[in-house]
Structure formats: C-alpha cells, structure tokens
Scaffold this motif. Structure first.
Motif, short mmCIF file in Angstrom:
data_model
loop_
_atom_site.label_atom_id
_atom_site.label_comp_id
_atom_site.label_asym_id
_atom_site.label_seq_id
_atom_site.Cartn_x
_atom_site.Cartn_y
_atom_site.Cartn_z
N HIS A 199 0.87 -1.19 0.00
CA HIS A 199 0.00 0.00 0.00
C HIS A 199 0.90 1.23 0.00
O HIS A 199 1.75 1.39 0.87
N HIS A 200 0.74 2.07 -1.02
CA HIS A 200 1.59 3.25 -1.14
C HIS A 200 0.79 4.37 -1.76
O HIS A 200 0.21 4.22 -2.85
N LYS A 201 0.71 5.48 -1.05
CA LYS A 201 -0.06 6.63 -1.51
C LYS A 201 -1.50 6.21 -1.77
O LYS A 201 -2.16 5.68 -0.90
N ASP A 202 -2.01 6.42 -2.98
CA ASP A 202 -3.42 6.12 -3.24
C ASP A 202 -3.61 4.77 -3.93
O ASP A 202 -4.67 4.52 -4.50
N GLN A 203 -2.63 3.91 -3.89
CA GLN A 203 -2.76 2.65 -4.60
C GLN A 203 -2.33 1.46 -3.75
O GLN A 203 -1.53 1.58 -2.83
N ARG A 204 -2.92 0.32 -4.07
CA ARG A 204 -2.57 -0.94 -3.42
C ARG A 204 -2.24 -1.93 -4.53
O ARG A 204 -2.88 -1.94 -5.58
N PHE A 205 -1.24 -2.78 -4.30
CA PHE A 205 -0.85 -3.73 -5.33
C PHE A 205 -0.58 -5.10 -4.71
O PHE A 205 -0.21 -5.21 -3.54
N ALA A 206 -0.82 -6.13 -5.50
CA ALA A 206 -0.55 -7.51 -5.10
C ALA A 206 0.35 -8.13 -6.16
O ALA A 206 -0.03 -8.21 -7.33
N ILE A 207 1.54 -8.53 -5.78
CA ILE A 207 2.50 -9.08 -6.73
C ILE A 207 3.19 -10.30 -6.15
O ILE A 207 3.13 -10.58 -4.95
N GLY A 208 3.83 -11.03 -7.01
CA GLY A 208 4.63 -12.19 -6.64
C GLY A 208 5.27 -12.72 -7.90
O GLY A 208 5.15 -12.12 -8.98
N ALA A 209 5.95 -13.84 -7.79
CA ALA A 209 6.65 -14.37 -8.96
C ALA A 209 6.90 -15.85 -8.79
O ALA A 209 6.83 -16.40 -7.68
#
Length: 531
Positions: free
Chosen positions: A411-421
C-alpha cells in the motif's frame, strides 16, 4: 561481441490490462486468468477467483503447480481494511528415514539448491522426494474463511479443462523436452507427457497442431474434489489411493500425514517503507528476507526519476546480506516462533479485495512422478531441505519446508498492489525490485514490469539484464562478480512475476513480458446485483 544468437533489434512488450469498476486476474497462463475472470463476472470476489485460478493453473501448467504442491497466499479484505496470510507449505512425512538419503560425495546437487548430492538424487527425483502436499488445504481454508460461491463451482472449471486435455504448443513441447530424461524414469509420467520416450512432436514448420496431452485421470480426481470437498483429498478414498501410489514408488507419505496436515491463517509481517506498508508472509517463506531488504533500502535515498546505478547497487547489497543469513540461519527449528518451478497469480475485484498466490511443486515437474490412480504430478518438496545434518534447515521428519515464495500486498499513496513471482530463489530479487520501482520511483504498472532487473539469489555471480545501461553495468561490476544476459522466453535468467494494482475504481493487471502464456484478464461485466 555478443555470445548468443538472438536479435538485438527485436523488442517484446505487453500492455497493461485496465478495468474500471471491475476486477482483473493476472496469471502465468492466459486461460487460468480467464477462469478467474469468469468467476468475477459470475459475482464471485477475489478469493473465489483465486481458488478457481489455483486449480485451473494446476491443469494448464501441471509441471509448475497443482493439488499435490504447496505455497502461500496473501489476502487483503477491503471491508475490514486488513491483510491475512494463508500458509499451505509442504511438510516432510513423519515416517521419513534419514538413512534413505545418504550423501554421495559427488559434489553439489544439480537442481535449484547448492546442497551436497544425495545418492541417486533421492531427495530430488522419485517417490523419496515427495512431501506432504498443502495446496488443496490452503484453498479450503481460504474458502471456509472468505469464500462466497459454492466450492463445486470453483473447482469444476479445472476438472473440465483437464477433461479437454492439455494443448501442446511450441512452449509446452519445449518445457517437456527439457525434462524428458527424468520423466522417462517414471512409467506414468512417460505415458502422460512423452511420445515413445521423447518429447511430443507438435507440427511441421508452418503447420498448426491440435495435439493434446490426455489428463482424463486428473479430470476425474478434480471432479471428486469438487463434488466431495477438500477433505476427500486428505481423508477420503482419494487420499488412500494417493498414499498407496506414493508408497509404491518408494515414498514415505502416510495417510496420517495427509489427515493431520493443516494450512494456517495468520497476520502477515508488516513492513513500513517510503510512507507505505508492504505485507508479506511472516515465516517459512522469503517474506522476512524481503522485509530485511526493504529495511536496508530505506536507509538510502535514490537520485533520479528512474532506478540508476545507486538503486541497483543497493538492491545487490541488500540481497547479498539477506541471502547469506537465509542460507545459514533459516529453517523450521522452533515451532513456537512461527504459525503452524512454481506459478504466481494475483487477483483484484470490484470491491478492492486483493489476493496474491504463489504455489509450486518446487522443481519443474516436481518429483517427475505421476501417480497412476489419480493422474496427479507430485511435488519434490524434500529438496527444500539441506541433506547435511546439523543446520537449521536440515532434512528431518515432520518438518516444514522453507519455501522461496514471496507473495506480497503493498500500500503506497493512493494505490494498493498484489504481486509475486515464480522462479525459485530468483523470486525475492524480482519482487524486491518491482516493489522499489513502484514505491521509490512511482513507476506505472506497465513501466515497472518492463523495467530491466538484475538477480542475486546466492552463489558467486550477480546476473544483470544486458539491456541496462553501461553505466549501471560498470558500477555493479566494479564491486561484484557479474554476468550479463538477456531477458528471454526460455530459460528464465530472472523470475517470472505477475501482479494487479488497485487505485479507486480502477484495477490493472500485468505479467512478465517474456512469458508467452502469461496474461492479465479483466472480468467481462459487472454483475447486475452490483450495478
């Protein structure tokens, strides 16, 4: 002068997939992402879509993951503003006998880890390499806690995919060809994936092919799981069949191992970074290593709008520090401190819920064993353990595997992200750099996935994408032993990431640009009930 045969003028790009007021699934196989997106379109949420995608990916990439594997999942619940970890890593069987894994004295093992070699590679190939699987239990736990649709409706699409057979295109043939020798050692694996002991032919120079691998037995197994529930896999007749087949090929898996297996749900490790927060699994993964790296990076500031020599140098320094500790100190040594070749996919829905799932058989094609009754390709989770004794991660009975997986939610500023590899020990470097690209440099999702990366995941050399500038390459080479290489389709010199990003009512998805199968798919419509 370059030493490879590939074009220097060819460019590979992917376009970020964007949905407004709808969800997105990003996966290493387009059809797996489509299955998840169809669940979203039918009214399911991100957890429902993730469960369906999990089982579908086990059919579409059976050599990467499946019901007989393990992994970890990160879940963000928008209604609670809370993040959870579900750990469904594999365990060594209780009846495992260390005497069955004598060291050969023949140097280092040839697959994934720098362990001393075991006689007959018993910890790597065959029945002795099979650990207690966790993927079905992990999906069951996610369903019981957060699912909104019927279990049968989430698993049945994978059963249908298996019944249709696995299409053999050039990429599938290439992956099968790379493991032909080992697959030939198991009769059912050879019957399933090979033709006359060789990799399957696909077509002539310009012809199309409709060749398919028969997965009818897997289809029946998946439908049994769909109809009877996850307990059928661990306690029912299916469990007994799996155990009997594993023991017939020399494995020590027991019905008690299956019945006693439990996935766990817990709070994640939360790491503050650049005014935001990164959530990772807290133990028995690479989550705490990512947190350590972010802590080291936050002590520095980087110049410029794009990552330069200072940033890439910091990535290498952090990775070297954490891998030294990981390989020396980490393992299942104290149950009181932790809750009791791989695919990654990420999901976000119209409500802002997010899921990041990394699941694996460990090596490509796992143990290279296909069970004759269930048609399942089995894991080789025993390879995660160091066969030399006296170390935190030494091989022992009833012990949790120290996985390389590192799904995360940021969660950073106005966005949320889901990542992996996916990519074994290369996973951590990839997710670290993607996180930095997004949080240090405010890069857009598409730019972040196209940005060149380097890899350090233990060993002697830093692997550098040769498309990075001469200045960056020189700066890293001045301090470390380096090898430059290109980002290619196969083999992967770097990990293969997939992710989704949410900003308000806008969702985006992206996958590794060199993955020929990977794609993000948006749901096709917003259900009437939500309009």
């Amino acid at each position: 002068m370059t030493t490879d045969n590939f074009s220097n003028s060819q460019s590979t790009r992917k376009t970020v997939v964007t949905a407004v007021d709808g969800g997105v699934v990003a996966a290493q196989h387009k059809r797996g992402a489509q299955i998840g997106a169809e669940i979203l379109s039918a009214g399911g949420d991100a957890i429902d879509a993730a469960i369906a995608t999990s089982f579908a990916m086990g059919v579409l990439e059976p050599w990467m993951s499946g019901p007989a594997g393990g992994g970890a999942m990160m879940i963000y619940r928008a209604d609670e503003d809370r993040t959870y970890t579900i750990n469904f890593g594999m365990r060594s069987p209780a009846g495992l006998d260390l005497a069955d894994y004598p060291l050969s004295g023949a140097g280092v093992a040839g697959d994934l880890f720098p362990w001393a070699r075991v006689v007959g590679d018993r910890n790597q190939i065959g029945g002795g390499a099979i650990a207690v699987p966790g993927t079905v239990a992990g999906m069951e736990l996610a369903f019981n806690r957060f699912g909104t649709m019927a279990w049968r409706d989430l698993v049945s699409p994978a059963a249908k995919l298996a019944g249709d057979g696995l299409p053999v295109d050039w990429y599938a043939a290439l992956l099968i060809a790379a493991s032909t020798r080992e697959l030939a050692k198991n009769p059912t694996a050879a019957e399933t994936f090979l033709e006359d002991g060789q990799w399957p032919t696909i077509a002539g120079w310009t012809a199309l092919s409709d060749k398919r691998i028969n997965l009818d037995k897997m289809a029946v197994t998946l439908q049994r799981i769909a109809d009877k529930g996850a307990r059928e896999f661990y306690e029912g007749e299916l469990a007994a069949e799996i155990v009997a087949d594993v023991q017939a090929v020399g494995g020590s898996l027991s019905l008690d191992d299956m019945k006693s297996y439990q996935a766990t749900v817990s709070d994640p490790l939360a790491t503050s970074y650049r005014g935001g927060t990164v959530y990772t699994p807290a133990s028995m993964t690479a989550g705490e290593n990512l947190a350590e790296c972010l802590g080291l990076l936050e002590q520095q500031s980087f110049d410029g709008a794009m990552p330069g020599a200072d940033a890439y140098g910091a990535y290498v320094t952090a990775l070297k520090a954490t891998y030294e500790r990981r390989l020396r100190d980490m393992g299942d040594v104290d149950d009181s401190r932790a809750p009791t070749c791989t695919t990654h996919f990420s999901v976000t829905d119209r409500h802002g819920n997010m899921v990041a799932v990394t699941q694996t058989l460990l090596s490509i094609f796992g143990s290279k064993v296909v069970l004759p009754g269930s048609g399942l390709l089995m894991n080789n989770g025993i390879l995660w353990f160091d066969p030399e004794q006296g170390k935190p991660n030494s091989l022992a009975p009833s012990k949790r595997c120290l996985m390389n997986v590192c799904p995360l939610i940021g969660h950073h500023k106005d966005q949320r992200f889901a990542i992996g590899a996916s990519g074994g020990r290369k996973i951590l470097p990839a997710v670290l750099q993607l996180t930095s690209f997004l949080m240090d440099f405010d890069m857009g999702f598409e730019d972040a996935f196209h940005q060149a990366r380097l890899d350090y995941s233990g060993g002697d050399a830093v692997i550098i994408d040769q498309s990075l500038s001469d200045e960056i390459v020189r700066a890293i080479s001045d301090r470390h032993h380096c090898v430059t290489t290109r980002r290619t389709v196969f083999p992967y010199a770097f990990a293969c990431p997939a992710g989704v990003l949410n900003r308000g009512n806008i969702n985006q998805g992206m996958t590794e640009i060199m993955s020929p199968w990977g794609d993000a798919v948006a749901e096709t419509h917003t259900p009437i009930a939500d309009k």
